[in-house]
Scaffold this motif. Structure first.
Motif, PDB file in Angstrom:
ATOM      1  N   SER A 206       0.827  -1.210   0.000  1.00 25.79           N
ATOM      2  CA  SER A 206       0.000   0.000   0.000  1.00 25.79           C
ATOM      3  C   SER A 206       0.863   1.261   0.000  1.00 25.79           C
ATOM      4  O   SER A 206       0.544   2.246  -0.677  1.00 25.79           O
ATOM      5  N   HIS A 209       1.986   1.652  -3.472  1.00 28.08           N
ATOM      6  CA  HIS A 209       0.847   2.053  -4.313  1.00 28.08           C
ATOM      7  C   HIS A 209       0.575   3.554  -4.167  1.00 28.08           C
ATOM      8  O   HIS A 209       0.424   4.270  -5.167  1.00 28.08           O
ATOM      9  N   THR A 225      -7.745   4.786  -1.913  1.00 31.26           N
ATOM     10  CA  THR A 225      -7.637   3.487  -2.575  1.00 31.26           C
ATOM     11  C   THR A 225      -8.526   2.492  -1.849  1.00 31.26           C
ATOM     12  O   THR A 225      -8.321   2.204  -0.670  1.00 31.26           O
ATOM     13  N   GLU A 235      -5.936   3.626 -10.661  1.00 33.37           N
ATOM     14  CA  GLU A 235      -5.560   2.626  -9.665  1.00 33.37           C
ATOM     15  C   GLU A 235      -4.733   1.503 -10.293  1.00 33.37           C
ATOM     16  O   GLU A 235      -3.804   0.982  -9.674  1.00 33.37           O
ATOM     17  N   ASN A 239      -1.077   0.335  -9.089  1.00 35.29           N
ATOM     18  CA  ASN A 239      -0.769  -1.068  -8.790  1.00 35.29           C
ATOM     19  C   ASN A 239       0.426  -1.550  -9.601  1.00 35.29           C
ATOM     20  O   ASN A 239       1.303  -2.252  -9.083  1.00 35.29           O
ATOM     21  N   ALA A 242       3.542  -0.104  -8.066  1.00 34.37           N
ATOM     22  CA  ALA A 242       3.932  -0.760  -6.816  1.00 34.37           C
ATOM     23  C   ALA A 242       4.596  -2.107  -7.081  1.00 34.37           C
ATOM     24  O   ALA A 242       5.628  -2.437  -6.474  1.00 34.37           O
TER      25      ALA A 242
END
Length: 408
Positions: A206, A209, A225, A235, A239, A242
């Motif tokens: 997270s 992200h 999120t 998003e 992702n 990340a």
């Protein structure tokens, strides 16, 4: 009140972030596509009813589309508006406390002359399709790893890394469906909050992200999120960022080489024969089955890069090291974790460290080698029982794990 051109620009941005085509919007609103084109270009006005329907379609408030100075509002104001539909008194208290600390910290920075320049690169790009979002996220991750001098190595303490970039980072209790949030406020700067209800590995993802949002989406005053917006292109980009930031492709390939995995089943080699002044060709074939990526291999990769087992499987799939069938098989083998935890005498839970330190790590290494040797047919069940005695683990548990990891 903003003018038609500004409103059109915001409507177009909102549509692109949601990954919706003009045609799909036109059909949803029962308007001709040319009307959507004209609205987004600012050459057609928008009625109150149409604005409301646009906002519903893009999952935002009509007021947010009409705000004159979105960036000038206090972060707590925009967050409270975003949380208006939630039963969130505890959540509001938690967010208020985090933002209070951010404001206090920002004031102390100014007092001490430690102003943090917003010199983070801006990787914002126009979103058209899911593929564009993924490519942008992965490219931003590669650029950031290069800028930060991370090479192919795993990221250490990611919260500490983000803090070193001048970003306020915090964790507090958020609703289960929310993994994190990001805000960009001129008074406090950039801030990231993740959900303490989630395990350490998920919080780590997270943080990465939301870092993606900080790099790509600073034009927005905040971003939450959650499950409800998981399909938004914005998003998907975060992702992809990340995954690539935490698991760089070069690092994954290095780890596979250490495991002696992921090589082609056949590899042609050509060397120069100086005696005959001609090339000499040979074909190298790894031993049958030796290149199969197993549950324990994925687990080793996940541990090295500090990500979840599932994230590691999908990253290997996206990098082409697994096909769809192999990925599905490995995802189904996640149920082996409790058996392995039992063998290694490790407590269940991402945030709890092994109690035996190096001894547990050594046991982990030997168990992995034993299961791999059994899978390749190099050792028998009898040898597994001998190894179980040396490892001080239950032999039936080790055999069960080995057979399950082999798909038997």
């Amino acid at each position: 009140m903003i003018d038609a051109a500004q409103l059109g620009h915001r409507l177009r941005s909102a549509r692109e972030q949601n990954g919706t085509s003009q045609q799909a919007v036109a059909e949803a609103l029962s308007l001709p596509r040319t009307a959507i084109t004209n609205i987004e270009s600012g050459s057609r006005s928008v009625s109150t009813l149409e604005l409301t329907r646009f906002a519903e379609l893009y999952r935002c408030s009509p007021a947010s589309l009409l705000e004159v100075a979105q960036q000038e509002e206090d972060a707590s104001v925009v967050f409270m508006r975003a949380l208006r539909d939630r039963d969130a008194p505890v959540l509001r208290d938690a967010i208020d406390r985090v933002l209070l600390l951010c404001r206090e910290g920002a004031a102390l920075r100014r007092l001490l002359g430690h102003e943090v320049e917003e010199d983070l690169p801006d990787h914002a790009g126009r979103l058209g399709k899911a593929g564009d979002a993924i490519r942008q996220g992965e490219q931003a991750a590669r650029d950031e790893r290069r800028r930060l001098g991370l090479g192919h190595a795993p990221v250490g303490n990611i919260a500490e890394l983000l803090s070193g970039q001048g970003i306020w980072v915090a964790a507090c209790q958020l609703p289960e469906e929310m993994s994190g949030l990001f805000t960009h406020d001129r008074r406090i700067g950039l801030a990231i909050v993740v959900n303490t209800k989630h395990g350490a590995v998920r919080r780590r993802f997270s943080y990465a992200h939301e870092f993606g949002h900080a790099l790509c989406d600073r034009i927005e005053p905040y971003r939450i999120t959650e499950r409800a917006n998981a399909e938004d292109l914005i998003e998907k980009r975060a992702n992809a960022f990340a995954a690539a930031f935490l698991m760089p492709s070069g690092g994954i390939e290095d780890q596979l080489r250490r495991l002696d995995k992921g090589q082609p089943s056949r590899k042609a080699q050509v060397v120069y024969d100086v005696a005959n002044d001609a090339p000499s060709e040979a074909e190298i074939r790894p031993r049958e089955g030796s290149q199969t990526i197993t549950y324990l291999d994925v687990r080793a990769i996940a541990r090295r890069f500090g990500v979840s087992y599932e994230s590691a499987v999908w990253r290997l799939r996206n990098l082409g090291h697994l096909n769809a069938t192999e990925a599905a098989t490995l995802l189904a083998q996640k149920e082996l974790k409790p058996r392995l935890d039992d063998i290694l005498k490790m407590p269940v839970g991402d945030a709890q460290p092994p109690p035996d330190g190096e001894e547990t790590e050594l046991r982990n290494q030997v168990v992995g080698l034993a299961v791999e040797a059994f899978r390749r047919g190099e050792i028998s069940q009898g040898r597994l029982r001998e190894l179980a005695a040396s490892l001080d683990v239950r032999s039936d548990a080790l055999i069960e794990l080995a057979e399950a990891a082999c798909g038997e």
